[in-house]
Structure formats: structure tokens, C-alpha cells
Write an enzyme that holds these catalytic residues in place. Structure first.
Site, mmCIF file in Angstrom:
data_model
loop_
_atom_site.group_PDB
_atom_site.id
_atom_site.type_symbol
_atom_site.label_atom_id
_atom_site.label_comp_id
_atom_site.label_asym_id
_atom_site.label_seq_id
_atom_site.Cartn_x
_atom_site.Cartn_y
_atom_site.Cartn_z
ATOM 1 N N TYR A 1 -13.729 -3.668 -2.714
ATOM 2 C CA TYR A 1 -14.884 -3.117 -3.434
ATOM 3 C C TYR A 1 -15.906 -4.191 -3.817
ATOM 4 C CZ TYR A 1 -17.996 -0.368 -6.257
ATOM 5 O OH TYR A 1 -19.133 0.228 -6.745
ATOM 6 N N TYR B 1 -3.223 -11.038 3.513
ATOM 7 C CA TYR B 1 -3.204 -9.704 4.114
ATOM 8 C C TYR B 1 -4.622 -9.273 4.453
ATOM 9 C CZ TYR B 1 -2.172 -4.612 4.306
ATOM 10 O OH TYR B 1 -2.052 -3.299 4.679
ATOM 11 N N ARG C 1 -9.423 -0.793 4.796
ATOM 12 C CA ARG C 1 -9.192 -0.350 3.424
ATOM 13 C C ARG C 1 -10.002 -1.163 2.411
ATOM 14 N NH1 ARG C 1 -4.047 2.981 3.335
ATOM 15 N NH2 ARG C 1 -4.568 3.290 1.154
ATOM 16 N N LYS D 1 -0.594 -11.234 7.378
ATOM 17 C CA LYS D 1 -0.362 -9.859 7.834
ATOM 18 C C LYS D 1 -1.695 -9.351 8.363
ATOM 19 C CE LYS D 1 0.849 -5.158 6.443
ATOM 20 N NZ LYS D 1 1.121 -4.224 5.321
ATOM 21 N N ILE E 1 5.111 -6.062 9.465
ATOM 22 C CA ILE E 1 5.336 -5.487 8.137
ATOM 23 C C ILE E 1 4.995 -4.016 8.295
ATOM 24 C CG2 ILE E 1 4.624 -5.499 5.720
ATOM 25 C CD1 ILE E 1 4.112 -8.497 5.988
ATOM 26 N N THR F 1 0.826 -1.208 0.000
ATOM 27 C CA THR F 1 0.000 0.000 0.000
ATOM 28 C C THR F 1 0.858 1.254 0.000
ATOM 29 O OG1 THR F 1 -1.650 -1.207 1.288
ATOM 30 C CG2 THR F 1 -1.871 1.180 1.201
ATOM 31 N N THR F 2 1.920 1.251 0.801
ATOM 32 C CA THR F 2 2.781 2.419 0.924
ATOM 33 C C THR F 2 3.487 2.730 -0.395
ATOM 34 O OG1 THR F 2 3.120 1.804 3.226
ATOM 35 C CG2 THR F 2 4.598 3.466 2.347
#
Length: 269
Positions: free
Chosen positions: A86, A112, A117, A140, A182, A23-24
Site C-alpha cells: 500500500y 518475499y 498482492r 521467496k 513455499i 498469507t494463507t
């Protein structure tokens, strides 16, 4: 050049593994050619000194399989696969999604969970089922739900790892049997995060807790806006500018930027 310097700073801090296209790394706004370039470049910089984890998640199982195969063909040591977002799915859909991806490659797979999100939570029962798939090796966990995480840890088999996806609860999760983090903050302060996990590995939770609490205001400050806005603002403060955020992400507000600077000053005292 900035990416090269960033990788070098992480390696110098003795991180255990490097994750790209998370994501980062704004992976959702990169085109296929850029994704491939980043994997190849990171692999060339690391030179197998640490494992390379590549984020290959998608809300389209077919696309996620394609990305997983691309990562495997270009030097990834494992992949990080986020839950579908989504369109989402049922828990059975999650099982089938992750199973199809895992069976498409021979790489270890880290699933994950980040419901804030994606709008989709992996239930503990689903994690236990996924852990039975041979190359699904870790989770994660970024739900922030301590009760759920403890429940997962309680029944996990020994050869399956759980990594914190939240920098603010590394020590509590370590004390209950997790295996690491992480990290977002590590992008700017890798040495501090390495020190934190090293203390946890030694079961020195007294000093680990002190460091965790010292870093907490900075962690809260960088997450005052959607990640990676805050961490990239901090990198700029540290003269490690990572460039302009891609829309729809925008630069951090002046008000929150002041809080990041103040919290950073406290964290390094």
C-alpha cells in the site's frame, strides 16, 4: 485442534520446514496476542523436528522489526518478510527496510516478493544487493515473471537460496537452479508436494513434470479466488475444516467450488 492436526499432517508428509503466519494463515487479520499464540503453539508441536519459519512482514518497518524480535524470542528458526504494501517504497526504500529488519535479529531472513498482492516488485539488482547482507539468506519469488527469476538466479551467490512462491512453476524453477517451494497446495496435499520436490532434487524432471502438470488444474482452481479462499475450501472438502475466513475474505463461490472439487478428483486419480 484443527491447527494441531494440520501441523501433524505436514510433519507426517516429511516436509522440510513449516511456515506459519504467511498469507494463507490470514496473518494480516490477526492481533498481536493471536500472532504470539500461533508461534508458541507451532513451536511446541514441532519440537525442532523441522525448522519453523514465521511470517513477520509489515508495511511499517518499525512494526516488522517488533514482529521479527517476537518471533526470535519465541522459537522461530527463520523469518519470512514480505515487501511493504500500500504505502510501498522505492528500491532504495526496500534495501533500507530489509536491512533494518535483518540487523534487528540474528535469525536468517527470507525476503518475499509477491507484487500481485503488494503492488511492489523487488528488482533483480535489489535482490543481489540484499543477498550481500549476512543473514538475508533467501528469496521467496512469487512474481510469476520467469524472465526476472532467471535473471536473479543467473547472478546469485551459491549460499543464497531462491524458493518458488508459485506452486504451478516449481519444476521449471528447480531446473534452472532454485531450491524449493513455499507452497499453498501443501496445506491440503503435502505428500504430493513433497513428492514433487523430491523428484526435482533427484533431477528426475521427466516424472516431476508429469506430476506438476497433473496438479496444475487443481492449483489453478484454488487460485481462482484470492488466496487463501481456495485452499481453505479444499481443506473443507477433505474434512480438514479450518474455520470461517475473516472479513474482508469470504467463502468461495459455488461455481468455483465445483471446479475445485472436479480438479481435486483429477489430481488424485
Amino acid at each position: 485442534n484443527a491447527f494441531k492436526r494440520q501441523i501433524a499432517s505436514q510433519l507426517d508428509a516429511k516436509i522440510d520446514a513449516l511456515l506459519v503466519l504467511g498469507t494463507t494463515g490470514e496473518s494480516s487479520t490477526l492481533d498481536p496476542h493471536e500472532l504470539l499464540q500461533i508461534i508458541e503453539f507451532a513451536n511446541g508441536q514441532i519440537k525442532k523436528r523441522v525448522p519453523l519459519i514465521v511470517g513477520t512482514g509489515s508495511n511499517d518497518t518499525k512494526k516488522a522489526i517488533k514482529l521479527a524480535k517476537m518471533a526470535q524470542q519465541n522459537g522461530a528458526d527463520s523469518i519470512l518478510v514480505v515487501t511493504p504494501y500500500y504505502n510501498k517504497c522505492t528500491q532504495q526504500g526496500l534495501l533500507e527496510h530489509f536491512k533494518a529488519i535483518a540487523q534487528s535479529v540474528t535469525l536468517p531472513v527470507i525476503i518475499y516478493n509477491v507484487p500481485s498482492r503488494t503492488g511492489l516488485n523487488i528488482a533483480p539488482e535489489t535482490v543481489w544487493k540484499l543477498a550481500k547482507i549476512k543473514n538475508v539468506v533467501a528469496l521467496k519469488e512469487a512474481s510469476g515473471n520467469i524472465n526476472q527469476i532467471v535473471n536473479i538466479l543467473h547472478k546469485l551467490k551459491k549460499n543464497f537460496s531462491l524458493y518458488s512462491g508459485d506452486d504451478g512453476i516449481v519444476v521449471p524453477l528447480y531446473s534452472m537452479g532454485s531450491n524449493g517451494v513455499i507452497s499453498v497446495l501443501s496445506n491440503a496435499l503435502p505428500q504430493q508436494m513433497v513428492s514433487l520436490t523430491t523428484l526435482c532434487k533427484k533431477k528426475d524432471y521427466t516424472n516431476a513434470s508429469k506430476l506438476q502438470l497433473k496438479l496444475l488444474p487443481l492449483i489453478h482452481a484454488i487460485f481462482s479466488e484470492i488466496n487463501p479462499i481456495g485452499i481453505k475450501a479444499l481443506l473443507k472438502i477433505l474434512d480438514k475444516d479450518s474455520g470461517i475466513l475473516r472479513l474482508p475474505l469470504t467463502s468461495m463461490s459455488e461455481r468455483n467450488l465445483i471446479q475445485v472439487k472436479k480438479a481435486y478428483s483429477m489430481a488424485i486419480q
